[in-house]
Design a protein around this motif. Sequence first.
Motif, PDB file in Angstrom:
ATOM      1  N   GLU A  28     -24.801  -2.563  -2.921  1.00 47.87           N
ATOM      2  CA  GLU A  28     -25.845  -3.333  -3.599  1.00 47.87           C
ATOM      3  C   GLU A  28     -26.188  -4.603  -2.835  1.00 47.87           C
ATOM      4  OE1 GLU A  28     -24.166  -3.896  -7.509  1.00 47.87           O
ATOM      5  OE2 GLU A  28     -25.155  -2.074  -8.264  1.00 47.87           O
ATOM      6  N   ASN A  29     -25.743  -4.671  -1.559  1.00 49.98           N
ATOM      7  CA  ASN A  29     -26.017  -5.828  -0.693  1.00 49.98           C
ATOM      8  C   ASN A  29     -25.455  -7.128  -1.260  1.00 49.98           C
ATOM      9  OD1 ASN A  29     -27.473  -4.366   1.346  1.00 49.98           O
ATOM     10  ND2 ASN A  29     -29.198  -4.264  -0.085  1.00 49.98           N
ATOM     11  N   ARG A  30     -24.282  -7.014  -1.879  1.00 49.98           N
ATOM     12  CA  ARG A  30     -23.593  -8.185  -2.406  1.00 49.98           C
ATOM     13  C   ARG A  30     -22.349  -8.453  -1.573  1.00 49.98           C
ATOM     14  NH1 ARG A  30     -21.275  -6.636  -6.805  1.00 49.98           N
ATOM     15  NH2 ARG A  30     -20.593  -8.741  -7.340  1.00 49.98           N
ATOM     16  N   LEU A  31     -22.026  -9.739  -1.426  1.00 49.48           N
ATOM     17  CA  LEU A  31     -20.802 -10.117  -0.734  1.00 49.48           C
ATOM     18  C   LEU A  31     -19.642 -10.032  -1.712  1.00 49.48           C
ATOM     19  CD1 LEU A  31     -19.389 -11.267   1.778  1.00 49.48           C
ATOM     20  CD2 LEU A  31     -19.876 -13.558   0.887  1.00 49.48           C
ATOM     21  N   MET A  32     -18.625  -9.255  -1.354  1.00 45.81           N
ATOM     22  CA  MET A  32     -17.447  -9.115  -2.200  1.00 45.81           C
ATOM     23  C   MET A  32     -16.218  -9.176  -1.306  1.00 45.81           C
ATOM     24  SD  MET A  32     -16.505  -6.100  -4.951  1.00 45.81           S
ATOM     25  CE  MET A  32     -16.007  -4.904  -3.699  1.00 45.81           C
ATOM     26  N   ARG A  33     -15.370 -10.174  -1.524  1.00 44.66           N
ATOM     27  CA  ARG A  33     -14.221 -10.370  -0.648  1.00 44.66           C
ATOM     28  C   ARG A  33     -13.110  -9.356  -0.912  1.00 44.66           C
ATOM     29  NH1 ARG A  33     -13.770 -15.290   2.092  1.00 44.66           N
ATOM     30  NH2 ARG A  33     -11.938 -14.268   2.998  1.00 44.66           N
ATOM     31  N   SER A  34     -12.942  -8.944  -2.151  1.00 50.86           N
ATOM     32  CA  SER A  34     -11.858  -8.014  -2.460  1.00 50.86           C
ATOM     33  C   SER A  34     -12.212  -6.603  -2.017  1.00 50.86           C
ATOM     34  CB  SER A  34     -11.569  -8.029  -3.963  1.00 50.86           C
ATOM     35  OG  SER A  34     -12.705  -7.590  -4.690  1.00 50.86           O
ATOM     36  N   GLY A  35     -11.181  -5.793  -1.812  1.00 46.65           N
ATOM     37  CA  GLY A  35     -11.400  -4.397  -1.453  1.00 46.65           C
ATOM     38  C   GLY A  35     -11.505  -4.180   0.043  1.00 46.65           C
ATOM     39  N   TYR A  36     -11.310  -2.933   0.445  1.00 38.57           N
ATOM     40  CA  TYR A  36     -11.341  -2.548   1.858  1.00 38.57           C
ATOM     41  C   TYR A  36     -12.777  -2.296   2.303  1.00 38.57           C
ATOM     42  CZ  TYR A  36     -10.545   0.183   6.077  1.00 38.57           C
ATOM     43  OH  TYR A  36     -10.564   0.633   7.367  1.00 38.57           O
ATOM     44  N   PRO A  37     -13.142  -2.702   3.531  1.00 37.12           N
ATOM     45  CA  PRO A  37     -12.401  -3.505   4.507  1.00 37.12           C
ATOM     46  C   PRO A  37     -12.758  -4.979   4.380  1.00 37.12           C
ATOM     47  CG  PRO A  37     -14.327  -2.562   5.554  1.00 37.12           C
ATOM     48  CD  PRO A  37     -14.372  -2.110   4.118  1.00 37.12           C
ATOM     49  N   ASP A  38     -12.019  -5.833   5.109  1.00 41.72           N
ATOM     50  CA  ASP A  38     -12.225  -7.278   5.002  1.00 41.72           C
ATOM     51  C   ASP A  38     -13.285  -7.813   5.961  1.00 41.72           C
ATOM     52  OD1 ASP A  38     -10.379  -7.748   2.958  1.00 41.72           O
ATOM     53  OD2 ASP A  38      -8.709  -7.805   4.369  1.00 41.72           O
ATOM     54  N   LEU A  39     -13.340  -7.258   7.177  1.00 44.20           N
ATOM     55  CA  LEU A  39     -14.248  -7.793   8.195  1.00 44.20           C
ATOM     56  C   LEU A  39     -15.045  -6.669   8.858  1.00 44.20           C
ATOM     57  CD1 LEU A  39     -11.802 -10.325   9.916  1.00 44.20           C
ATOM     58  CD2 LEU A  39     -13.677 -10.900   8.355  1.00 44.20           C
ATOM     59  N   ARG A  40     -16.270  -6.999   9.242  1.00 46.54           N
ATOM     60  CA  ARG A  40     -17.153  -6.055   9.938  1.00 46.54           C
ATOM     61  C   ARG A  40     -17.573  -6.695  11.265  1.00 46.54           C
ATOM     62  NH1 ARG A  40     -22.856  -5.258  10.200  1.00 46.54           N
ATOM     63  NH2 ARG A  40     -23.486  -3.054  10.347  1.00 46.54           N
TER      64      ARG A  40
ATOM     65  N   ILE B 158     -19.820  -0.406  15.700  1.00 47.81           N
ATOM     66  CA  ILE B 158     -19.274  -1.195  14.598  1.00 47.81           C
ATOM     67  C   ILE B 158     -17.778  -0.933  14.447  1.00 47.81           C
ATOM     68  CG2 ILE B 158     -19.373  -1.570  12.090  1.00 47.81           C
ATOM     69  CD1 ILE B 158     -22.381  -0.871  12.314  1.00 47.81           C
ATOM     70  N   PHE B 159     -17.069  -1.997  14.127  1.00 42.89           N
ATOM     71  CA  PHE B 159     -15.618  -1.949  13.947  1.00 42.89           C
ATOM     72  C   PHE B 159     -15.279  -2.653  12.633  1.00 42.89           C
ATOM     73  CE2 PHE B 159     -16.733  -1.977  18.345  1.00 42.89           C
ATOM     74  CZ  PHE B 159     -15.834  -1.154  19.004  1.00 42.89           C
ATOM     75  N   TYR B 160     -14.505  -1.987  11.787  1.00 46.09           N
ATOM     76  CA  TYR B 160     -13.981  -2.636  10.586  1.00 46.09           C
ATOM     77  C   TYR B 160     -12.562  -3.109  10.877  1.00 46.09           C
ATOM     78  CZ  TYR B 160     -17.868  -0.729   7.853  1.00 46.09           C
ATOM     79  OH  TYR B 160     -19.112  -0.424   7.359  1.00 46.09           O
ATOM     80  N   LEU B 161     -12.246  -4.302  10.389  1.00 47.23           N
ATOM     81  CA  LEU B 161     -10.927  -4.893  10.643  1.00 47.23           C
ATOM     82  C   LEU B 161     -10.353  -5.407   9.331  1.00 47.23           C
ATOM     83  CD1 LEU B 161      -8.802  -5.799  12.769  1.00 47.23           C
ATOM     84  CD2 LEU B 161     -10.054  -7.970  12.917  1.00 47.23           C
ATOM     85  N   ASP B 162      -9.129  -4.996   9.032  1.00 44.33           N
ATOM     86  CA  ASP B 162      -8.476  -5.386   7.780  1.00 44.33           C
ATOM     87  C   ASP B 162      -7.115  -5.999   8.108  1.00 44.33           C
ATOM     88  OD1 ASP B 162      -9.248  -4.906   4.846  1.00 44.33           O
ATOM     89  OD2 ASP B 162      -7.122  -4.405   4.830  1.00 44.33           O
ATOM     90  N   PRO B 163      -6.956  -7.329   7.982  1.00 40.46           N
ATOM     91  CA  PRO B 163      -5.669  -7.961   8.275  1.00 40.46           C
ATOM     92  C   PRO B 163      -4.643  -7.704   7.171  1.00 40.46           C
ATOM     93  CG  PRO B 163      -7.504  -9.534   8.397  1.00 40.46           C
ATOM     94  CD  PRO B 163      -7.997  -8.321   7.692  1.00 40.46           C
ATOM     95  N   LYS B 164      -3.400  -7.494   7.581  1.00 37.78           N
ATOM     96  CA  LYS B 164      -2.287  -7.315   6.654  1.00 37.78           C
ATOM     97  C   LYS B 164      -1.135  -8.218   7.091  1.00 37.78           C
ATOM     98  CE  LYS B 164      -4.039  -3.828   4.262  1.00 37.78           C
ATOM     99  NZ  LYS B 164      -4.393  -3.970   2.828  1.00 37.78           N
TER     100      LYS B 164
ATOM    101  N   HIS C  59     -12.126   2.014  12.573  1.00 39.33           N
ATOM    102  CA  HIS C  59     -11.403   1.303  11.513  1.00 39.33           C
ATOM    103  C   HIS C  59     -10.070   0.803  12.062  1.00 39.33           C
ATOM    104  CE1 HIS C  59     -13.729   2.673   7.795  1.00 39.33           C
ATOM    105  NE2 HIS C  59     -14.329   3.276   8.806  1.00 39.33           N
ATOM    106  N   PHE C  60      -9.865  -0.511  11.974  1.00 45.90           N
ATOM    107  CA  PHE C  60      -8.633  -1.135  12.452  1.00 45.90           C
ATOM    108  C   PHE C  60      -7.890  -1.811  11.302  1.00 45.90           C
ATOM    109  CE2 PHE C  60     -10.697  -1.918  16.811  1.00 45.90           C
ATOM    110  CZ  PHE C  60      -9.949  -0.933  17.436  1.00 45.90           C
ATOM    111  N   ILE C  61      -6.571  -1.738  11.363  1.00 43.11           N
ATOM    112  CA  ILE C  61      -5.693  -2.629  10.609  1.00 43.11           C
ATOM    113  C   ILE C  61      -5.010  -3.525  11.636  1.00 43.11           C
ATOM    114  CG2 ILE C  61      -3.508  -2.774   9.333  1.00 43.11           C
ATOM    115  CD1 ILE C  61      -5.640  -1.924   7.500  1.00 43.11           C
ATOM    116  N   VAL C  62      -4.914  -4.814  11.341  1.00 42.87           N
ATOM    117  CA  VAL C  62      -4.093  -5.674  12.191  1.00 42.87           C
ATOM    118  C   VAL C  62      -2.993  -6.260  11.313  1.00 42.87           C
ATOM    119  CG1 VAL C  62      -5.657  -7.671  11.905  1.00 42.87           C
ATOM    120  CG2 VAL C  62      -4.004  -7.624  13.789  1.00 42.87           C
TER     121      VAL C  62
END
Length: 239
Positions: free
Chosen positions: A125-137, A146-152, A183-186
Amino acid sequence: MCGAKCFAQEHGTTPANPARAPVDELTPWLLDEDRQLRGIPFSEVILDATGKHVLAVDLKNETDQYVIKQISAACDEIMKRMNAPDSVIQHTPRINEVSGHFEDTLGELLNSAPGLSCDFPQTAENRLMRSGYPDLRIVDIASKRIFYLDPKLYATGSRDSTFRTFYFEPKITTNKVRDDAVHFIVGFEHEPRGKNGLWKFTRWDLVDLARFKVKLKAEFQGSNRDMYRPEAIVARSAK
């Protein structure tokens, strides 16, 4: 999603006994541990839930090499910053509250890297939502890859733990996976908080999720609003 598929295949779209509610058919199926969904390719989950492909890293590709190099530099820099005695996280008592600082700083560092843009992914819906996967684009501007990055963050000694640390909940309106992407996890490892009250991060690993496998955990949920209905309360304190 995958659970519904398997359930439908085994039971059909209509319960064998029309008098039984769907939950009466579903619950025994969930209790049968031999039928638990394990070893499901994450790439298939993403494709079924979003229609998008999980792309594998190509270590011979110049774009992938460059992006990995920039992520690596950002990870080195963020560990240096976060380990500093005057870092903002050193005043944060709970590690869960530290992760947001990692997301913000990684995003800033990668967005400032030449040839890259990095931001928080938006929902369907073109909304910014911080929660949920993934965290960064992350976007490589020249190639549009394009690369998705999700820090843990994880504690020393828990690297081989089987405790659940990754979650992906398929949704339609709040889906944030909107691209064919790598898709990356760091993962950042940290020592237990010292007697001096400081956090210390000791290593990081960048993980390609192209061959990642997940399992489905089904659970029935309810909120406080669901539980504390006036008509369900049978006794309460005097005040």
